[in-house]
Design a protein around this motif. Structure first.
Motif, mmCIF file in Angstrom:
data_model
loop_
_atom_site.group_PDB
_atom_site.id
_atom_site.type_symbol
_atom_site.label_atom_id
_atom_site.label_comp_id
_atom_site.label_asym_id
_atom_site.label_seq_id
_atom_site.Cartn_x
_atom_site.Cartn_y
_atom_site.Cartn_z
ATOM 1 N N GLY A 122 3.626 22.914 5.134
ATOM 2 C CA GLY A 122 3.423 21.507 5.454
ATOM 3 C C GLY A 122 2.210 20.901 4.787
ATOM 4 N N MET A 123 1.065 21.580 4.861
ATOM 5 C CA MET A 123 -0.156 21.017 4.289
ATOM 6 C C MET A 123 -0.088 20.980 2.768
ATOM 7 S SD MET A 123 -1.679 19.912 6.822
ATOM 8 C CE MET A 123 -3.009 19.203 5.852
ATOM 9 N N ILE A 124 0.622 21.936 2.157
ATOM 10 C CA ILE A 124 0.802 21.900 0.702
ATOM 11 C C ILE A 124 1.611 20.666 0.318
ATOM 12 C CG2 ILE A 124 1.826 23.093 -1.284
ATOM 13 C CD1 ILE A 124 1.311 25.726 0.202
ATOM 14 N N GLY B 270 0.358 9.830 -4.714
ATOM 15 C CA GLY B 270 0.188 8.441 -4.293
ATOM 16 C C GLY B 270 1.191 7.968 -3.272
ATOM 17 N N PHE B 271 2.005 8.926 -2.723
ATOM 18 C CA PHE B 271 3.035 8.530 -1.760
ATOM 19 C C PHE B 271 2.413 7.933 -0.506
ATOM 20 C CE2 PHE B 271 5.448 9.680 2.062
ATOM 21 C CZ PHE B 271 6.645 9.047 1.808
ATOM 22 N N PHE B 272 1.392 8.611 0.027
ATOM 23 C CA PHE B 272 0.791 8.134 1.264
ATOM 24 C C PHE B 272 0.116 6.783 1.073
ATOM 25 C CE2 PHE B 272 0.398 12.789 2.652
ATOM 26 C CZ PHE B 272 1.640 12.733 3.260
ATOM 27 N N GLN B 273 -0.570 6.623 -0.074
ATOM 28 C CA GLN B 273 -1.226 5.348 -0.327
ATOM 29 C C GLN B 273 -0.208 4.212 -0.376
ATOM 30 O OE1 GLN B 273 -1.677 8.255 -1.758
ATOM 31 N NE2 GLN B 273 -3.669 8.454 -2.784
ATOM 32 N N ALA B 274 0.951 4.502 -0.974
ATOM 33 C CA ALA B 274 1.979 3.471 -1.117
ATOM 34 C C ALA B 274 2.693 3.176 0.191
ATOM 35 C CB ALA B 274 2.990 3.903 -2.187
ATOM 36 N N VAL B 275 2.884 4.214 1.026
ATOM 37 C CA VAL B 275 3.650 4.050 2.260
ATOM 38 C C VAL B 275 2.748 3.753 3.453
ATOM 39 C CG1 VAL B 275 5.194 5.220 3.883
ATOM 40 C CG2 VAL B 275 5.508 5.529 1.422
ATOM 41 N N ILE B 276 1.701 4.567 3.626
ATOM 42 C CA ILE B 276 0.837 4.425 4.791
ATOM 43 C C ILE B 276 -0.133 3.262 4.636
ATOM 44 C CG2 ILE B 276 -0.986 5.545 6.146
ATOM 45 C CD1 ILE B 276 0.403 8.156 5.719
ATOM 46 N N GLY B 277 -0.621 3.053 3.405
ATOM 47 C CA GLY B 277 -1.607 1.992 3.167
ATOM 48 C C GLY B 277 -1.179 0.634 3.717
ATOM 49 N N PRO B 278 0.013 0.145 3.344
ATOM 50 C CA PRO B 278 0.454 -1.153 3.866
ATOM 51 C C PRO B 278 0.624 -1.168 5.382
ATOM 52 C CG PRO B 278 1.728 -0.546 1.929
ATOM 53 C CD PRO B 278 0.927 0.656 2.301
ATOM 54 N N MET B 279 1.074 -0.044 5.957
ATOM 55 C CA MET B 279 1.248 0.015 7.408
ATOM 56 C C MET B 279 -0.098 -0.040 8.124
ATOM 57 S SD MET B 279 4.185 2.987 7.503
ATOM 58 C CE MET B 279 4.349 3.005 9.280
ATOM 59 N N VAL B 280 -1.093 0.667 7.581
ATOM 60 C CA VAL B 280 -2.433 0.625 8.164
ATOM 61 C C VAL B 280 -3.032 -0.763 8.013
ATOM 62 C CG1 VAL B 280 -4.802 1.484 7.955
ATOM 63 C CG2 VAL B 280 -2.883 3.085 7.847
ATOM 64 N N SER B 281 -2.898 -1.336 6.821
ATOM 65 C CA SER B 281 -3.444 -2.678 6.580
ATOM 66 C C SER B 281 -2.844 -3.708 7.529
ATOM 67 C CB SER B 281 -3.192 -3.096 5.128
ATOM 68 O OG SER B 281 -3.882 -2.265 4.231
ATOM 69 N N ALA B 282 -1.523 -3.612 7.740
ATOM 70 C CA ALA B 282 -0.853 -4.586 8.599
ATOM 71 C C ALA B 282 -1.260 -4.419 10.059
ATOM 72 C CB ALA B 282 0.658 -4.446 8.451
ATOM 73 N N LEU C 291 1.981 15.145 -1.823
ATOM 74 C CA LEU C 291 2.345 13.741 -1.641
ATOM 75 C C LEU C 291 1.132 12.829 -1.771
ATOM 76 C CD1 LEU C 291 4.885 14.060 1.327
ATOM 77 C CD2 LEU C 291 5.406 13.567 -1.070
ATOM 78 N N LEU C 292 -0.019 13.323 -1.298
ATOM 79 C CA LEU C 292 -1.258 12.551 -1.413
ATOM 80 C C LEU C 292 -1.635 12.363 -2.875
ATOM 81 C CD1 LEU C 292 -3.552 11.244 0.239
ATOM 82 C CD2 LEU C 292 -4.732 13.437 0.168
ATOM 83 N N MET C 293 -1.540 13.437 -3.652
ATOM 84 C CA MET C 293 -1.896 13.377 -5.070
ATOM 85 C C MET C 293 -0.931 12.500 -5.848
ATOM 86 S SD MET C 293 -2.998 17.344 -5.767
ATOM 87 C CE MET C 293 -3.361 17.036 -7.499
#
Length: 219
Positions: free
Chosen positions: A184-186, A195-207, A191-193
């Motif tokens: 899981g952590m791998i 840019g998946f999280f930035q693209a998916v989580i970023g907008p959700m956190v911002s909103a 996914l972090l490297m």
């Protein structure tokens, strides 16, 4: 970013980050204890003493590096509170509640921070010396708690969302998903490297964080 800016950012983010991480883990242990597993209590982890929960990498190094790099979002984690799911009264069902306790705690902390921010921004002008740093800390708390809440709800073991999914899914599907836990952590790092999280989580956190902050601010 110069040293003064870095120190100022650390002074604003340190307490919100520490509280969010520690309370997230304590919540897991507290709910597990109520549902029959006293492992966390036996190991002295049902405490707000941060020394018991600090992970040198997740609690100190990663947030510090992100501060120095000027990241708009911080991320971190504490030492996981030990939970023995075999001791729970109904392991499959109770696993859901234990896992959900962490993100739920972060959501509550974000809402409480917004309520405190609402009070702080209405303090008299004579208290501006205290109101400004408190307002910045409240906003930092809202953002960081929403990062932890949303990130941990991703349906990937060993994240909380993965454990919730294992508890909800039917047996064969739950078993297949649980087999991902050693990797899981791998997968998370990959996914972090990418840019998946930035693209998916970023907008959700911002909103979500933006909604709470705008709700609290008078303008």
């Amino acid at each position: 970013m110069d040293i003064a800016d870095i120190m100022q950012k650390i002074s604003i983010w340190a307490l919100p980050v520490l509280l969010a991480i520690v309370l997230h883990e304590v919540a897991h242990g507290w709910v597990a204890d109520k549902l029959g597993d006293n492992t966390a209590r036996f190991m002295g982890r049902l405490t707000l003493n941060p020394i018991k929960h600090i992970d040198p990498i997740g609690t100190i190094a990663i947030p510090l590096v992100l501060v120095v790099l000027g990241s708009p979002f911080l991320f971190g984690y504490a030492k996981p509170v030990p939970v023995d799911f075999r001791k729970l009264g109904n392991p499959k069902r109770d696993m859901i509640w234990v896992a959900l306790a962490g993100p739920a705690t972060n959501l509550v902390l974000a809402v409480v921070s917004a309520l405190v921010l609402m009070v702080v921004v209405n303090m008299p002008a004579s208290m501006m010396w205290a109101a400004e740093p408190l307002a910045l800390m409240c906003q930092a708390s809202i953002i960081f708690n929403m990062v932890l809440c949303i990130f941990n709800l991703l349906p990937l073991p060993p994240l909380d969302g993965g454990r919730i999914a294992v508890g909800v899914l039917p047996g064969p599907m739950a078993w297949q998903l649980s087999r991902l836990e050693p990797y899981g952590m791998i997968i998370v790092i990959a996914l972090l490297m990418l840019g998946f999280f930035q693209a998916v989580i970023g907008p959700m956190v911002s909103a979500s964080a933006g909604f709470l902050i705008n709700m609290a601010l008078p303008y």
